[in-house]
Design a protein around this motif. Structure first.
Motif, PDB file in Angstrom:
ATOM      1  N   ILE A 186       0.910  -1.324  -0.202  1.00  0.00           N
ATOM      2  CA  ILE A 186       0.017   0.202   0.025  1.00  0.00           C
ATOM      3  C   ILE A 186       0.785   1.384   0.126  1.00  0.00           C
ATOM      4  CG2 ILE A 186      -1.950  -1.237   1.078  1.00  0.00           C
ATOM      5  CD1 ILE A 186      -1.093   0.112   3.637  1.00  0.00           C
ATOM      6  N   ILE A 187       2.128   1.002  -0.061  1.00  0.00           N
ATOM      7  CA  ILE A 187       3.047   2.125  -0.105  1.00  0.00           C
ATOM      8  C   ILE A 187       2.616   3.238  -1.453  1.00  0.00           C
ATOM      9  CG2 ILE A 187       5.341   3.310  -0.472  1.00  0.00           C
ATOM     10  CD1 ILE A 187       6.354   1.062   1.062  1.00  0.00           C
ATOM     11  N   SER A 227      -7.607   2.900   7.183  1.00  0.00           N
ATOM     12  CA  SER A 227      -8.994   3.209   6.499  1.00  0.00           C
ATOM     13  C   SER A 227      -9.811   4.027   7.302  1.00  0.00           C
ATOM     14  CB  SER A 227      -9.821   2.173   6.201  1.00  0.00           C
ATOM     15  OG  SER A 227      -9.170   0.697   6.109  1.00  0.00           O
ATOM     16  N   SER A 228      -9.869   5.257   6.657  1.00  0.00           N
ATOM     17  CA  SER A 228     -10.522   6.632   7.716  1.00  0.00           C
ATOM     18  C   SER A 228     -11.873   6.483   7.150  1.00  0.00           C
ATOM     19  CB  SER A 228      -9.870   7.787   7.336  1.00  0.00           C
ATOM     20  OG  SER A 228     -10.054   8.023   5.890  1.00  0.00           O
ATOM     21  N   ASN A 229     -12.620   7.015   8.186  1.00  0.00           N
ATOM     22  CA  ASN A 229     -13.964   7.642   7.760  1.00  0.00           C
ATOM     23  C   ASN A 229     -14.085   8.914   8.541  1.00  0.00           C
ATOM     24  OD1 ASN A 229     -15.269   6.899  10.201  1.00  0.00           O
ATOM     25  ND2 ASN A 229     -15.139   5.047   9.515  1.00  0.00           N
ATOM     26  N   GLY A 254      -1.808  10.834   3.879  1.00  0.00           N
ATOM     27  CA  GLY A 254      -2.669   9.702   3.222  1.00  0.00           C
ATOM     28  C   GLY A 254      -2.217   8.833   2.500  1.00  0.00           C
ATOM     29  N   GLY A 255      -2.433   7.499   2.681  1.00  0.00           N
ATOM     30  CA  GLY A 255      -2.029   6.378   1.991  1.00  0.00           C
ATOM     31  C   GLY A 255      -3.295   5.560   1.818  1.00  0.00           C
ATOM     32  N   ILE A 256      -3.790   4.791   2.807  1.00  0.00           N
ATOM     33  CA  ILE A 256      -4.864   4.018   2.593  1.00  0.00           C
ATOM     34  C   ILE A 256      -6.032   5.138   3.151  1.00  0.00           C
ATOM     35  CG2 ILE A 256      -6.647   2.633   4.010  1.00  0.00           C
ATOM     36  CD1 ILE A 256      -4.649   0.517   3.893  1.00  0.00           C
ATOM     37  N   THR A 257      -5.348   5.979   4.169  1.00  0.00           N
ATOM     38  CA  THR A 257      -6.260   6.910   4.738  1.00  0.00           C
ATOM     39  C   THR A 257      -6.676   8.121   3.509  1.00  0.00           C
ATOM     40  OG1 THR A 257      -5.446   6.806   6.762  1.00  0.00           O
ATOM     41  CG2 THR A 257      -6.499   8.821   6.554  1.00  0.00           C
ATOM     42  N   GLY A 280      -1.209  13.588   0.545  1.00  0.00           N
ATOM     43  CA  GLY A 280      -1.343  12.437   0.104  1.00  0.00           C
ATOM     44  C   GLY A 280      -2.564  12.081  -0.601  1.00  0.00           C
ATOM     45  N   THR A 281      -3.113  10.958  -0.539  1.00  0.00           N
ATOM     46  CA  THR A 281      -4.509  10.385  -1.085  1.00  0.00           C
ATOM     47  C   THR A 281      -5.515  11.609  -1.223  1.00  0.00           C
ATOM     48  OG1 THR A 281      -3.647   8.286  -0.635  1.00  0.00           O
ATOM     49  CG2 THR A 281      -6.150   8.653  -1.643  1.00  0.00           C
TER      50      THR A 281
END
Lengths: 290, 381
Positions: free
Chosen positions: A138-139, B284-286, B312-315, B343-344
């Protein structure tokens, strides 16, 4: 060159139809990783995104597609089993992203993986990326650029932070490995340092550790005795209060080891450059690359 | 997760480990009635998640029911290491011939559970390890095969030269190991394991720590959780799937990922501030998580500035931005907020924040410097 994963990595994704598995599989494909198969028991015969065959088990995936590496996104209670299945089916490298794997499960997985001679990275880790070649886990791909620094870390987002700062300064990476922060994981700092030392491409290594345990101290010994390449290190948790102790026995077996101060001391004694702030990596690495 | 002594002993007893009779009391009158029922001398023992109960005066020997009532009155409500004693265990006092220490812990170096046993039990085992390490036997167990008979016997004879006692001890080692594995422990201890003058072994004190990652498999053990013994804010955070540890500073930190959260605290300190907490909003954020995080942090009156540091990656950073907007609309902030995110979905997040009157930076050091200054009452740099 790169370590653990490269252009020839043929990836099977365990848990490909789950929320995290499907999201990150798409990202890996976009990055150029050869994703050859997925596994979700009961969905064998279906296709992922119309292009990637899904199998009921890893054995079929390996037999039909020649997958040599697995990445695991299955829920924590099934993760130990998934790791052993991947190894038993012949995957030489297994990256387990799943967080929350019971440590007693890992006491069974660890010797199993060792005896089979496979490489396990994780669990509870962000995975591996060899910029420009492949990404397993996931990087985020966009924070990395190809270059000549090896990166190894126990953390996820802290790795991103450091890699991002290196990239902004124009310093690229050969491979970034997140080994995970669980008490028992498949790959430790020394495994990665030793791989970076053997790989001709990296000219320096950045390592990010944290409080707890003695992995960083052992890694420092390794750097002192076995490495010719320069290493820069950081320890997170310099201001953390003493953690929730595991009772008497825990304090004894790990001794008093595990504080940030002690780890930083070990780094200094081994000639490792110490980054006080994440941003310090940039100047320290630049100096080592000169 | 920690469980109380009485709960650990009940679990061990379920696997065959001999324990003295005991019952839990929450009032002095109950303690007196239990002591009367047993009809012999008892121990009254504070049930709190803290070591050093004996030294703190939380464990007392009582000859009569009246004395049990008196001691329970003193112990109930007592503070031990910041925790209030809500319950006492009233248990039959054992006749003590000798005391041994028996423990199992998951050892990260050996990557196995390791037994530690010592005939020098009942006292501070750390001291034994430091001064007379030869008095401790360490025995790692391969969990694929379990504890073997000869391993249990080796520990039994290490503790007791007498064969009868050694065999009893070996049996207890097997029972303890089975309980340890079946309950998903990271630690299990019997200290002391008492040999009575008549040659019986009995577990006078027991302790178990459960691996939080095992709780999904063990609803029965999760049910033993005593929320009254934990800081309210930490219980609240856990129920919201956040990892939170309260500290003494005034910069409230909201970060994703444990490593970055620690590094953020370090950086706050580096730039002359003091973090008010460790808070990891996880992967994982919400938006809901951010709302809860803000509620927990702003409940601390010491907090003078809130610092968000999100990579932010997964978040997804837009989730975080939405959470900040929602939370502050429902409960306007009384302290300044400094936001760093990258990030994301960063562009979407920045747009959401700007439209709602917030500013955000993409640089970690810049944000920390600003938050430290604001917490001190200064102006933003």
């Amino acid at each position: 060159m790169s370590i653990f994963i490269n252009k020839d990595t043929k990836l099977v994704v365990q848990g490909i139809t789950g929320r995290d598995g499907s999201f990150h599989t798409k990202q890996a494909i976009e990055y150029g990783t050869q994703v050859v198969a997925g596994v979700t028991p009961g969905k064998g015969g279906q296709m992922f995104e119309g292009t990637i065959p899904i199998f009921n088990n890893v054995y079929d995936a390996v037999a039909k597609t020649g997958a040599n590496t697995s990445v695991i996104y299955v829920p924590p209670m099934g993760a130990a089993d998934a790791i052993m299945e991947a190894v038993d089916a012949g995957c030489a490298t297994v990256v387990c992203i799943t967080e929350g794997v019971p440590v007693l499960d890992m006491t069974k997985v660890y010797p199993f993986v060792k005896e089979k001679g496979a490489r396990l990275i994780g669990p509870n880790c962000p995975g591996v990326i060899s910029p420009g070649e492949a990404k397993v886990g996931i990087i985020p791909g966009r924070i990395c650029i190809p270059g000549n620094v090896g990166v190894v870390s126990r953390s996820g987002t802290l790795t991103y932070e450091v890699v991002y700062q290196l990239t902004r300064a124009g310093i690229g990476q050969t491979t970034c490995v997140g080994i995970g922060g669980d008490p028992i994981n498949g790959t430790n700092f020394i495994d990665c340092l030793s791989a970076f030392e053997k790989d001709p491409k990296p000219k320096a290594v950045a390592m990010m550790g944290e409080i707890g345990g003695t992995d960083e101290q052992e890694a420092a010994d390794f750097v002192k005795n076995h490495m010719t390449k320069p290493v820069v290190g950081f320890i997170a948790g310099q201001t953390a209060p003493p953690g929730r102790r595991m009772g008497h026995a825990g304090a004894i077996i790990s001794g008093s080891a595990g504080t940030a101060a002690e780890k930083i001391e070990a780094f200094k004694a081994a000639g490792i450059g110490v980054a006080v702030r994440p941003m310090d990596f940039v100047e320290l690495i630049k100096a080592k690359l000169k | 997760m920690n469980i109380h002594e009485y709960q650990a002993k009940e679990i061990l007893h379920g696997f065959g480990v001999p324990i003295p009779a005991g019952k839990v009391a929450t009032t002095p009158a109950e303690a007196e009635a239990i002591a009367k029922e047993f009809g012999v001398a008892v121990m009254v023992k504070a049930q709190v998640h803290a070591g050093g109960r004996g030294k703190a005066g939380g464990v007392k020997f009582c000859k009569t029911p009246a004395e049990a009532k008196e001691k329970a009155t003193a112990i109930l409500g007592m503070q031990i290491k910041g925790l209030t004693v809500e319950k006492v265990l009233v248990t039959v006092a054992a006749d003590i011939g000798s005391e041994a220490y028996v423990g199992i812990i998951v050892d990260r170096q050996r990557k196995k559970p390791v037994f530690m046993v010592s005939a020098a039990g009942g006292i501070d085992i750390e001291q034994v390890a430091a001064t007379t390490p030869e008095k401790i036997l360490y025995l790692p167990v391969d969990t694929r095969y379990g504890l073997r008979g000869y391993e249990a016997m080796r520990m039994g004879f290490f503790l007791y030269p007498d064969a009868k006692l050694a065999k009893q001890a070996a049996k207890i080692m097997r029972q303890l190991y089975t309980a340890f594995m079946a309950s998903g422990c990271s630690l299990a201890e019997i200290n002391p394991l008492v040999a009575t003058p008549t040659g019986e072994l009995i577990a006078v004190d027991g302790k178990m720590v459960i691996d939080d990652n095992e709780l999904d498999r063990h609803a029965d053990i999760e049910a033993l959780r005593d929320v009254s013994s934990e800081a309210a804010s930490e219980v609240d955070a856990r129920n919201c799937n956040l990892t939170f540890i309260k500290l003494d500073g005034n910069v409230g930190c909201v970060v994703n990922g444990a490593g970055l959260a620690m590094a953020t605290m370090d950086l706050v300190k580096y730039y002359g501030g003091e973090p008010a907490n460790f808070l990891d909003i996880g992967g994982s954020s919400n938006p809901e998580k951010v709302v809860n995080a803000l509620r927990i942090i702003t409940a601390d009156p010491n907090v003078k500035c809130i610092l968000f540091n999100i990579f932010g990656g997964i978040t997804r950073t837009d989730d975080v931005a939405n959470g900040i907007v929602t939370a502050t609309k429902a409960n306007p902030l009384k302290v300044p907020i400094v936001i760093r995110l990258t990030g994301t979905n960063e562009e979407i997040a920045m747009k959401i924040l700007t439209e709602n009157g917030f500013s955000a930076s993409a640089d970690m050091d810049e944000a920390v410097v600003k938050a430290v200054a604001m917490a001190k009452g200064g102006q933003a740099a």
